[in-house]
Structure formats: structure tokens, C-alpha cells
Design a protein around this motif. Structure first.
Motif, PDB file in Angstrom:
ATOM      1  N   TYR A 177       0.835  -1.201   0.000  1.00 47.98           N
ATOM      2  CA  TYR A 177       0.000   0.000   0.000  1.00 47.98           C
ATOM      3  C   TYR A 177       0.869   1.251   0.000  1.00 47.98           C
ATOM      4  O   TYR A 177       0.582   2.222  -0.704  1.00 47.98           O
ATOM      5  CB  TYR A 177      -0.915  -0.007   1.221  1.00 47.98           C
ATOM      6  CG  TYR A 177      -2.005   1.043   1.181  1.00 47.98           C
ATOM      7  CD1 TYR A 177      -3.158   0.838   0.421  1.00 47.98           C
ATOM      8  CD2 TYR A 177      -1.884   2.229   1.888  1.00 47.98           C
ATOM      9  CE1 TYR A 177      -4.160   1.793   0.376  1.00 47.98           C
ATOM     10  CE2 TYR A 177      -2.873   3.192   1.850  1.00 47.98           C
ATOM     11  CZ  TYR A 177      -4.009   2.979   1.095  1.00 47.98           C
ATOM     12  OH  TYR A 177      -5.002   3.928   1.055  1.00 47.98           O
ATOM     13  N   ALA A 178       1.969   1.236   0.776  1.00 42.12           N
ATOM     14  CA  ALA A 178       2.883   2.380   0.792  1.00 42.12           C
ATOM     15  C   ALA A 178       3.521   2.584  -0.574  1.00 42.12           C
ATOM     16  O   ALA A 178       3.677   3.723  -1.041  1.00 42.12           O
ATOM     17  CB  ALA A 178       3.959   2.174   1.856  1.00 42.12           C
ATOM     18  N   ALA A 179       3.879   1.484  -1.241  1.00 39.73           N
ATOM     19  CA  ALA A 179       4.481   1.594  -2.570  1.00 39.73           C
ATOM     20  C   ALA A 179       3.492   2.177  -3.573  1.00 39.73           C
ATOM     21  O   ALA A 179       3.866   2.955  -4.457  1.00 39.73           O
ATOM     22  CB  ALA A 179       4.967   0.223  -3.041  1.00 39.73           C
ATOM     23  N   HIS A 180       2.210   1.834  -3.433  1.00 33.95           N
ATOM     24  CA  HIS A 180       1.189   2.395  -4.320  1.00 33.95           C
ATOM     25  C   HIS A 180       1.105   3.911  -4.150  1.00 33.95           C
ATOM     26  O   HIS A 180       1.071   4.665  -5.136  1.00 33.95           O
ATOM     27  CB  HIS A 180      -0.167   1.761  -4.023  1.00 33.95           C
ATOM     28  CG  HIS A 180      -1.319   2.429  -4.708  1.00 33.95           C
ATOM     29  ND1 HIS A 180      -1.521   2.351  -6.071  1.00 33.95           N
ATOM     30  CD2 HIS A 180      -2.315   3.231  -4.210  1.00 33.95           C
ATOM     31  CE1 HIS A 180      -2.586   3.055  -6.386  1.00 33.95           C
ATOM     32  NE2 HIS A 180      -3.091   3.590  -5.283  1.00 33.95           N
ATOM     33  N   ILE A 181       1.085   4.377  -2.909  1.00 37.40           N
ATOM     34  CA  ILE A 181       1.045   5.822  -2.665  1.00 37.40           C
ATOM     35  C   ILE A 181       2.296   6.483  -3.229  1.00 37.40           C
ATOM     36  O   ILE A 181       2.223   7.533  -3.876  1.00 37.40           O
ATOM     37  CB  ILE A 181       0.904   6.109  -1.158  1.00 37.40           C
ATOM     38  CG1 ILE A 181      -0.476   5.670  -0.670  1.00 37.40           C
ATOM     39  CG2 ILE A 181       1.127   7.584  -0.861  1.00 37.40           C
ATOM     40  CD1 ILE A 181      -0.694   5.866   0.811  1.00 37.40           C
ATOM     41  N   ALA A 182       3.468   5.871  -2.988  1.00 35.97           N
ATOM     42  CA  ALA A 182       4.721   6.449  -3.477  1.00 35.97           C
ATOM     43  C   ALA A 182       4.720   6.543  -4.999  1.00 35.97           C
ATOM     44  O   ALA A 182       5.173   7.548  -5.563  1.00 35.97           O
ATOM     45  CB  ALA A 182       5.900   5.610  -2.994  1.00 35.97           C
ATOM     46  N   ARG A 183       4.200   5.528  -5.672  1.00 42.31           N
ATOM     47  CA  ARG A 183       4.165   5.569  -7.139  1.00 42.31           C
ATOM     48  C   ARG A 183       3.293   6.706  -7.644  1.00 42.31           C
ATOM     49  O   ARG A 183       3.642   7.393  -8.618  1.00 42.31           O
ATOM     50  CB  ARG A 183       3.652   4.233  -7.691  1.00 42.31           C
ATOM     51  CG  ARG A 183       4.677   3.130  -7.714  1.00 42.31           C
ATOM     52  CD  ARG A 183       4.224   1.970  -8.586  1.00 42.31           C
ATOM     53  NE  ARG A 183       2.986   1.379  -8.090  1.00 42.31           N
ATOM     54  CZ  ARG A 183       2.926   0.408  -7.198  1.00 42.31           C
ATOM     55  NH1 ARG A 183       4.045  -0.093  -6.680  1.00 42.31           N
ATOM     56  NH2 ARG A 183       1.766  -0.088  -6.810  1.00 42.31           N
ATOM     57  N   THR A 184       2.154   6.929  -7.000  1.00 42.11           N
ATOM     58  CA  THR A 184       1.283   8.015  -7.454  1.00 42.11           C
ATOM     59  C   THR A 184       1.925   9.377  -7.221  1.00 42.11           C
ATOM     60  O   THR A 184       1.592  10.346  -7.905  1.00 42.11           O
ATOM     61  CB  THR A 184      -0.076   7.978  -6.735  1.00 42.11           C
ATOM     62  OG1 THR A 184       0.092   8.250  -5.339  1.00 42.11           O
ATOM     63  CG2 THR A 184      -0.754   6.629  -6.923  1.00 42.11           C
ATOM     64  N   MET A 185       2.847   9.454  -6.259  1.00 43.77           N
ATOM     65  CA  MET A 185       3.557  10.702  -5.978  1.00 43.77           C
ATOM     66  C   MET A 185       4.846  10.813  -6.784  1.00 43.77           C
ATOM     67  O   MET A 185       5.563  11.819  -6.679  1.00 43.77           O
ATOM     68  CB  MET A 185       3.883  10.780  -4.484  1.00 43.77           C
ATOM     69  CG  MET A 185       2.657  10.850  -3.580  1.00 43.77           C
ATOM     70  SD  MET A 185       3.080  10.740  -1.827  1.00 43.77           S
ATOM     71  CE  MET A 185       4.083  12.207  -1.614  1.00 43.77           C
ATOM     72  N   VAL A 186       5.160   9.770  -7.574  1.00 44.49           N
ATOM     73  CA  VAL A 186       6.429   9.694  -8.322  1.00 44.49           C
ATOM     74  C   VAL A 186       7.591   9.858  -7.343  1.00 44.49           C
ATOM     75  O   VAL A 186       8.505  10.670  -7.535  1.00 44.49           O
ATOM     76  CB  VAL A 186       6.493  10.742  -9.454  1.00 44.49           C
ATOM     77  CG1 VAL A 186       7.582  10.357 -10.450  1.00 44.49           C
ATOM     78  CG2 VAL A 186       5.158  10.874 -10.169  1.00 44.49           C
ATOM     79  N   MET A 187       7.521   9.080  -6.266  1.00 45.38           N
ATOM     80  CA  MET A 187       8.518   9.122  -5.200  1.00 45.38           C
ATOM     81  C   MET A 187       9.016   7.710  -4.929  1.00 45.38           C
ATOM     82  O   MET A 187       8.279   6.744  -5.123  1.00 45.38           O
ATOM     83  CB  MET A 187       7.893   9.661  -3.900  1.00 45.38           C
ATOM     84  CG  MET A 187       7.581  11.138  -3.911  1.00 45.38           C
ATOM     85  SD  MET A 187       9.075  12.130  -3.699  1.00 45.38           S
ATOM     86  CE  MET A 187       9.606  11.613  -2.050  1.00 45.38           C
ATOM     87  N   PRO A 188      10.280   7.561  -4.458  1.00 45.44           N
ATOM     88  CA  PRO A 188      10.714   6.239  -4.006  1.00 45.44           C
ATOM     89  C   PRO A 188      10.014   5.896  -2.699  1.00 45.44           C
ATOM     90  O   PRO A 188       9.826   6.776  -1.846  1.00 45.44           O
ATOM     91  CB  PRO A 188      12.226   6.413  -3.792  1.00 45.44           C
ATOM     92  CG  PRO A 188      12.394   7.872  -3.518  1.00 45.44           C
ATOM     93  CD  PRO A 188      11.347   8.570  -4.339  1.00 45.44           C
ATOM     94  N   PRO A 189       9.611   4.636  -2.500  1.00 44.65           N
ATOM     95  CA  PRO A 189       8.973   4.264  -1.234  1.00 44.65           C
ATOM     96  C   PRO A 189       9.906   4.438  -0.044  1.00 44.65           C
ATOM     97  O   PRO A 189       9.462   4.639   1.076  1.00 44.65           O
ATOM     98  CB  PRO A 189       8.624   2.782  -1.431  1.00 44.65           C
ATOM     99  CG  PRO A 189       8.652   2.566  -2.903  1.00 44.65           C
ATOM    100  CD  PRO A 189       9.659   3.524  -3.446  1.00 44.65           C
TER     101      PRO A 189
END
Length: 316
Positions: A177-189
């Protein structure tokens, strides 16, 4: 739903607030939202920001009573304790089991409230000296991106607030779930290293007194195998005398100063050139890529390669 409440105070930094809002308060495509996000202030109404506009905040301190996580996204007046009402609200939230989190200078508010006494914490590297002086009961770690004790967590400077918020999501909801949020922010998890790699290196112009000519001489010869004895010889004194003068004027030993100059020179080359790491190491007098990696990791908490990826302005 995990309820998150951000406590703001004028003049509020919009970026620090945005770190929390972007992670906890945005509806995204994909998995259903697992956080509800609110913003509150001590006196509801217009709240000035540092961005030149006011925010209209309609919720007061009682919002914290229903929060699972309370976020203080920066504290604009680090020389002033929060009001007794704010201190009571923070302590009450923590006392009933809410997680209390600070971003950047928000650690000052938590420390004023006594929530960090006897614990480790962090804040922006530029505020570290002031924080340590004001709160000797807190074990300040100025090198890390965040410190999480479970019930209380603090982050380093502004952008590290995102690192901490993503870390909390990972702890709450799992890595996926954290990786999904990071991807939408174009950020590394997860970001490598600590905030030492982002702090400004010291400038020779700040060095006072008679060592200045020696420092300039040595700074121009970092590619050579300079030793402390070489420095002492050029200065015309013994190594012991040189060490005493360095302690008085520079605040460190000759060897540590020389190593920091080599690391700073390597940082500049990694940012501005595409030289192989081994060539960078030779140019700054650290002899090999292996030695540079070891020294770099010890000094900055990251590798030369990771540092270059983060800071090289234009890949060549």
C-alpha cells in the motif's frame, strides 16, 4: 479508517502541511482510501501561511481528540512554546494512545510539550544546534531522515516529512500500500541515507585566524597524499601544536578536517561530472573507489552512486 489530524499554526509552511496531506489526504485510483485527513488550529478562522495567502481552517483543537495520528507540520516560532491549550491537547492525544508526529521544525512543539524527553528525535539540520540547546533532555540525532518510536515520531527537514509519512503508511498498511502511494507521488517508497548528505558543507571563509593560509594551501592539494605531518610541516609547527590550533580555530582535528575536505570535493565532482567513482576517489586523494565508498558511507550515510543519482544536475 485511520484518522489523521494536522495541527497548523500561523505562519504555516504550506510544504510541510502538503507532505502530510499528499500522503494521508488524497483520494487515489486503486485500493480504497484507508486514511481520513483533517486540518485544525487553535483558533479556527483564517491562518496566515508563508506562501503569501491565508488558509481558512474551520476546525479547532477538539479535532485532535478523535485522531489516531496527530501531525505537527512545522512549528513557525521555534523560540516560543505552544500555548497551554495546544500543549494540553497534544499531551491529551498522546496520553489516550494517539500517535504524535512532527515534520521539520514541528519537533520543537513536541519537545515544548515534553513528549520527547528522554528519547531520541530529529529535526532540520539547520535547526539542530538551537534544538539541542533548548532541549537537553532530548537525544537529538541530526543525521537521520526520521526517528519513529511508535507512539511519537519526528522527521528531519521539510522533504523528509514525506519519508516519515510513507514509513508510517508502511507500518500501518504494509509495503504494498505504501508503494502504491509512493508511485502516485512519483517518489521512491524509501530513500537511502540521512540528511547529512543535504546539509551545506562548511565554508573556509568561516575559519578565523592564522590557520586560513594553511587551509587554503591544503585545499588546493587534495589529490596529493597529504598527511597531518605534511600539514604541520607546512605550518612550521609540531603535529601536537597543530592539533591544538585546529581544535581552537576549526573545532576538529587536522585529520578529520582533511577527510571532510576530501568528501566535500568528491561531492562536487559527483554532482558536476560523470567521472567514474574510482577517478573521483583519486582526484580527491582517497586512492580507490572502495575507500571512497567506505568514507562516504561513514560520513553521509549513503554511497557515492546513490548521492550522484540524487544530486547530479544534468547527467553527462
Amino acid at each position: 479508517m485511520h484518522r489523521v489530524a494536522a495541527l497548523v499554526h500561523a505562519p504555516q509552511s504550506t510544504f510541510e502541511l502538503g507532505c502530510a496531506a499528499q500522503v494521508f489526504g488524497i483520494e487515489r485510483l486503486g485500493p480504497p482510501a484507508r486514511y481520513a485527513f483533517d486540518v485544525c488550529t487553535e483558533h479556527p478562522g483564517p491562518v496566515a501561511t508563508r506562501a503569501g495567502y491565508d488558509m481558512l481552517i474551520t476546525k479547532g483543537l477538539d479535532t485532535l481528540d478523535g485522531a489516531d495520528t496527530v501531525v505537527v507540520p512545522g512549528w513557525p516560532r521555534i523560540d516560543e512554546s505552544p500555548s497551554p491549550a495546544v500543549v494540553r491537547a497534544l499531551r491529551r492525544a498522546h496520553g489516550r494512545g494517539a500517535r504524535v508526529v512532527s515534520i521539520c521544525s514541528g519537533a520543537f512543539a513536541l519537545a515544548y510539550a515534553g513528549l520527547l524527553d528522554g528519547r531520541s528525535a530529529t529535526t532540520h539540520w539547520a535547526l539542530a544546534e538551537e534544538f539541542a540547546a533548548r532541549f537537553p533532555a532530548v537525544r537529538l540525532d541530526p543525521d537521520v531522515l526520521y526517528v519513529d518510536h511508535g507512539d511519537v515520531a519526528t522527521s528531519a527537514g521539510a522533504g523528509a516529512g514525506i519519508d516519515l509519512c510513507l514509513h508510517l503508511v508502511r507500518a500501518d498498511q504494509g509495503a504494498g500500500y505504501a508503494a502504491h502511494i509512493a508511485r502516485t507521488m512519483v517518489m521512491p517508497p524509501h530513500r537511502e541515507g540521512g540528511q547529512l548528505q543535504y546539509s551545506a558543507p562548511p565554508h573556509p571563509a568561516l575559519i578565523d585566524g592564522s590557520l586560513a593560509p594553511l587551509l587554503e594551501w591544503a585545499s588546493g592539494r587534495l589529490d596529493e597524499e597529504l598527511t597531518v605531518d605534511d600539514l604541520a610541516g607546512h605550518a612550521g609547527c609540531s603535529a601536537r601544536t597543530l592539533a591544538r590550533r585546529f581544535a581552537e580555530q576549526v573545532g576538529t582535528s587536522p585529520g578529520q578536517w582533511l577527510l571532510s575536505q576530501r568528501i566535500n570535493a568528491a561531492r562536487e565532482l559527483l554532482e558536476s561530472t560523470d567521472l567514474p567513482v574510482d577517478a573521483v576517489a583519486r582526484r580527491v586523494g582517497l586512492s580507490s573507489a572502495t575507500n571512497l565508498r567506505r568514507r562516504f558511507l561513514n560520513a553521509l550515510g549513503t554511497t557515492p552512486g546513490a548521492y550522484r543519482r540524487a544530486f547530479q544536475a544534468e547527467p553527462r
